[in-house]
Design an enzyme around this catalytic site. Structure first.
Site, PDB file in Angstrom:
ATOM      1  N   LYS A   1      22.450   7.788   5.875  1.00 15.33           N
ATOM      2  CA  LYS A   1      22.031   6.654   6.723  1.00 15.33           C
ATOM      3  C   LYS A   1      20.817   5.960   6.096  1.00 15.33           C
ATOM      4  O   LYS A   1      20.169   6.529   5.196  1.00 15.33           O
ATOM      5  CB  LYS A   1      21.686   7.166   8.124  1.00 15.33           C
ATOM      6  CG  LYS A   1      20.530   8.152   8.143  1.00 15.33           C
ATOM      7  CD  LYS A   1      20.385   8.824   9.508  1.00 15.33           C
ATOM      8  CE  LYS A   1      19.253   9.836   9.474  1.00 15.33           C
ATOM      9  NZ  LYS A   1      19.210  10.675  10.676  1.00 15.33           N
TER      10      LYS A   1
ATOM     11  N   TYR B   1     -10.206  -5.931  -0.263  1.00 16.37           N
ATOM     12  CA  TYR B   1     -10.450  -6.395   1.111  1.00 16.37           C
ATOM     13  C   TYR B   1     -11.394  -5.486   1.859  1.00 16.37           C
ATOM     14  O   TYR B   1     -11.287  -4.247   1.777  1.00 16.37           O
ATOM     15  CB  TYR B   1      -9.132  -6.439   1.903  1.00 16.37           C
ATOM     16  CG  TYR B   1      -8.259  -7.618   1.596  1.00 16.37           C
ATOM     17  CD1 TYR B   1      -8.699  -8.918   1.824  1.00 16.37           C
ATOM     18  CD2 TYR B   1      -6.974  -7.433   1.099  1.00 16.37           C
ATOM     19  CE1 TYR B   1      -7.878 -10.000   1.547  1.00 16.37           C
ATOM     20  CE2 TYR B   1      -6.144  -8.503   0.828  1.00 16.37           C
ATOM     21  CZ  TYR B   1      -6.610  -9.790   1.049  1.00 16.37           C
ATOM     22  OH  TYR B   1      -5.805 -10.850   0.779  1.00 16.37           O
TER      23      TYR B   1
END
Ligand SMILES: *Cc1c(COP(=O)(O)O)cnc(C)c1O
Length: 363
Positions: free
Chosen positions: A36, A255
């Site tokens: 999956k 950042y």
């Protein structure tokens, strides 16, 4: 690895070897290889074509199964979440999919639709998510008498904890339900319960069918243990150095200026960030491999890049690939650095990341 792009390479030979390892652990069980979510980000069609020796494949949704069939994948495919409506049911017929039935709604849908299909009856023995309640199992089985029952399925809630009490109870419960139901339908003697953690940590959960996912991809679901030496990592995630810069003591990087260097040093800017699937939650100091040596993530993960502190001795050129996880850098360890589990990392590789395969089977 000369490409100037973040790259996730799937080693299909490693997946094959991991499959053989599962076979060795559970020689008398049939193996439903769980592919999956695009084989946990490894490429479901390629994995299915490689694992010719699997007794069946499992996906979560109809759309995943249809994609596999369209890619030319034959063999048995099981829908772990079953079907939602008539349309799904039709697709299950057209594409010859096994269907898990886990709710009263699905029982209704199956009863009304007439056609005969291969079904698993899923019982909730303690997971508390999908599955028929044990006391309803008997009546559910009767409602399925027009279907071809393959067996009973259940799923563990705590199998990643070695020796979990609940798992022991779940194993007992599904066995006892099977003993009751089997008198009405001999197919109810067939049981499927173990996922990877069950297979690895609970030998008595290796029943008629087992459903390994993560371990096929070479990672261990057992949170407290070191990476299993018998499993081979199947994903190598790397990204190129896109800039190298000298910084001076007191300079900040990235950042929020959350990291400031205490010495003159060199920084490699590496071209993969959270938009590629390298989580922003990654801790300061998370290891990456530069020329096979462990170096530290410093500064915040950006959308498209990260920053890594180099050592003086490092000979690094633009375009050199830095390993983010994979060979030599276990995805289990990196997952812990992000406060998550290996599943989310491999599943999270983004669409823009270049994909390559080793050991691919064509056709
Ligand atoms: C995903 C899944 C598995 C595989 O689990 P792993 O932990 O990856 O081995 C097995 N059974 C069901 C029902 C699943 O949803």
């Amino acid at each position: 690895m000369s490409s100037r792009q973040a790259t996730a390479q799937t080693n299909l030979d490693a997946i094959s070897r991991n499959f053989d390892q599962v076979r060795q652990l559970a020689p008398s069980s049939k193996i439903m290889a769980v592919i999956k979510a695009d084989a946990y980000g490894h490429g479901a069609a390629q994995v299915a074509k490689k694992l010719k020796q699997a007794d069946a494949f499992a996906v979560a949704r109809v759309s995943e199964a249809v994609k596999l069939r369209e890619a030319g994948v034959g063999g048995t495919i099981c829908l772990l979440e079953g079907v939602m409506n008539r349309e799904d049911l039709n697709l299950a017929s057209i594409y010859e999919l096994q269907v898990v039935v886990h709710s009263e709604d699905q029982l209704e849908l199956m009863t009304r639709s007439g056609a005969r299909r291969d079904v698993w009856l899923k019982i909730d023995t303690g997971m508390g998510r999908l599955g028929i309640r044990p006391e309803k199992a008997d009546s559910a089985l009767q409602k399925l008498d027009q279907q071809r029952l393959i067996g009973l399925m259940t799923h563990f809630a705590q199998s990643d904890e070695v020796g979990a009490e609940l798992t022991v109870r779940q194993i007992e419960k599904i066995r006892s339900i099977s003993r009751q139901l089997y008198r009405h339908n001999p197919a109810a003697a067939v049981i499927s319960m173990a996922n990877s953690a069950g297979i690895m940590a609970h030998a008595d959960s290796r029943s008629d069918w087992i459903r390994p996912g993560l371990m096929l991809y070479g990672a261990s679901p057992l949170a407290d243990l070191e990476p299993d030496p018998d499993l081979h990592p199947a994903m190598h995630f790397s990204a190129p150095v896109i800039s190298i810069r000298d910084i001076k003591v007191g300079d900040s990087v990235g950042y929020g200026s959350i990291w400031t260097t205490e010495r003159d040093t060199r920084i490699a800017v590496v071209g993969a960030g959270y938009a590629d699937g390298y989580p922003r939650e990654m801790a300061q100091g998370t290891p990456v491999l530069v020329n096979g040596e462990r170096r530290r993530l410093v500064g915040r993960v950006s959308m498209d890049m990260i920053t890594v502190e180099l050592e003086k001795s490092d000979v690094v050129e633009m375009g050199d690939h830095v390993t983010l996880w994979g060979e030599g850098l276990p995805v289990e360890e990196i997952a812990r650095c992000a406060g998550t589990i290996p599943y989310t990392l491999t599943c999270g590789i983004a669409g823009r990341v270049r994909r390559t395969f080793r050991g691919e089977v064509r056709g």
